[in-house]
Design an enzyme around this catalytic site. Sequence first.
Site, mmCIF file in Angstrom:
data_model
loop_
_atom_site.group_PDB
_atom_site.id
_atom_site.type_symbol
_atom_site.label_atom_id
_atom_site.label_comp_id
_atom_site.label_asym_id
_atom_site.label_seq_id
_atom_site.Cartn_x
_atom_site.Cartn_y
_atom_site.Cartn_z
ATOM 1 N N ASP A 230 -16.922 10.949 50.808
ATOM 2 C CA ASP A 230 -15.792 11.281 49.943
ATOM 3 C C ASP A 230 -15.454 12.763 50.079
ATOM 4 O OD1 ASP A 230 -13.888 10.538 47.805
ATOM 5 O OD2 ASP A 230 -15.086 11.898 46.555
ATOM 6 N N HIS B 19 -11.896 12.704 48.606
ATOM 7 C CA HIS B 19 -12.399 13.444 47.445
ATOM 8 C C HIS B 19 -11.844 12.859 46.140
ATOM 9 C CE1 HIS B 19 -14.406 17.520 46.623
ATOM 10 N NE2 HIS B 19 -14.419 16.833 45.504
ATOM 11 N N GLN B 20 -11.991 11.545 45.984
ATOM 12 C CA GLN B 20 -11.449 10.868 44.824
ATOM 13 C C GLN B 20 -12.521 10.366 43.860
ATOM 14 O OE1 GLN B 20 -9.747 7.265 47.051
ATOM 15 N NE2 GLN B 20 -10.464 6.306 45.179
ATOM 16 N N ALA B 21 -13.794 10.664 44.143
ATOM 17 C CA ALA B 21 -14.866 10.128 43.303
ATOM 18 C C ALA B 21 -14.711 10.556 41.841
ATOM 19 C CB ALA B 21 -16.225 10.557 43.843
ATOM 20 N N PHE B 22 -14.176 11.750 41.623
ATOM 21 C CA PHE B 22 -14.020 12.277 40.263
ATOM 22 C C PHE B 22 -12.802 11.696 39.555
ATOM 23 C CE2 PHE B 22 -10.805 14.591 42.454
ATOM 24 C CZ PHE B 22 -9.892 15.006 41.511
ATOM 25 N N GLU C 219 -12.275 19.692 54.795
ATOM 26 C CA GLU C 219 -11.326 18.910 54.005
ATOM 27 C C GLU C 219 -10.160 19.725 53.447
ATOM 28 O OE1 GLU C 219 -12.669 18.417 49.502
ATOM 29 O OE2 GLU C 219 -14.159 17.593 50.848
ATOM 30 N N THR D 122 -21.028 12.020 48.440
ATOM 31 C CA THR D 122 -19.949 12.268 47.478
ATOM 32 C C THR D 122 -20.129 13.632 46.828
ATOM 33 O OG1 THR D 122 -21.201 11.076 45.770
ATOM 34 C CG2 THR D 122 -19.533 9.823 46.970
ATOM 35 N N SER D 123 -20.849 14.516 47.501
ATOM 36 C CA SER D 123 -21.177 15.819 46.924
ATOM 37 C C SER D 123 -20.341 16.935 47.528
ATOM 38 C CB SER D 123 -22.674 16.097 47.091
ATOM 39 O OG SER D 123 -23.046 17.249 46.382
ATOM 40 N N ARG D 124 -20.771 17.502 48.667
ATOM 41 C CA ARG D 124 -20.033 18.550 49.352
ATOM 42 C C ARG D 124 -20.092 18.307 50.863
ATOM 43 N NH1 ARG D 124 -17.747 19.248 45.401
ATOM 44 N NH2 ARG D 124 -17.485 21.129 44.129
ATOM 45 N N ILE E 246 -25.143 13.699 38.005
ATOM 46 C CA ILE E 246 -24.572 12.633 38.830
ATOM 47 C C ILE E 246 -25.677 11.826 39.496
ATOM 48 C CG2 ILE E 246 -23.103 12.130 40.804
ATOM 49 C CD1 ILE E 246 -21.591 14.758 40.117
#
Length: 332
Positions: A258, A295-298, A263, A232-234, A155
């Site tokens: 993200d 958490h929608q990056a994926f 969460e 956008t990782s953890r 990534i």
Amino acid sequence: MKITFFSAKPYDRQFFDRYNEEFGFDMEYFETHLGPHIVNAVEGADAVCVFVNDKVNAEVISILAKKGVKIIALRCAGFNNVDLDAARSNGIRVCRVPEYSPEAIAEHTVAMILTLNRKTHKAYNRVREQNFSLNGLLGFNLHGKTIGVIGTGKIGKAFCRIMLGFGCKVVAYDLFPNKDLEGEGITYMSFEGILKESDIISLHCPLTPENHYIINKETLASMKKGVVLINTSRGGLINTADIIHALKSKQVAYLGIDVYEQEEKLFFKDLSGSIIDDDNIQRLMSFPNVLVTAHQAFFTEEALSQIAQVTLNNIRQLGKGTEPQTPSAVLV
């Protein structure tokens, strides 16, 4: 074989049902996350399939083993929510999807930077109300800015290449520098160097005990005044209390996340009719210069297709007593 899914949303069913036509598994879906409260609902399953917020601790694994579960399949890359030692001692195999459309996450990262910088979300709402004023929408050019990338795996590498296309200077930190990226113009630096030099910092590393709260009061103070920070990782990479203080002091000019360290209580749920008692997320969302996505990056067609295919193939291979083609897919 029977697979029991947890944290299963309608889109999970859509993609797994689509690709299961090739495999023919018996699949059972639970929308709730896996944890001690629901693990006893598993009956007759050979494998359980879990996601990022499922709690697969030693207690859960012990019960799964007694129920005859042989495989824990993560339909994600991260595995910090699984007690691998407990799985190993109970004879349960654990697999994951080590990569799935890294471009999906990288592109979402860029979308967050552009949204925060050029304020397109605010402009959209203004124009819908027939307000065509530009006051308060001033941004800055990405061209020529220094972009710091923490972690240059699949990534991070994709993100680096996109930012080079914007004409940025890209510097990176990774325990294992990528020679190909260096050849493309990426400069590797120390972690401290990244903090001091970067106008924008983007996190693309897995969460480990060593880097938990890597973004904290001390590291934030080492950054440029007015830095842009994207994660956008953890969620556990950022100390939320410290980032709130940095936003209030204007040390951080923009924050895009993200992911969030708490969460599992919020993301992937419709809480529009609820009172959220998490003061930290409420405070973050009150800042006009903070962008939170759930958490929608994926969340792209390509990524979900790959997740379903790789997960089902991992389960088939392990169920047959053979290893998946990608060695990094197997954790235990």
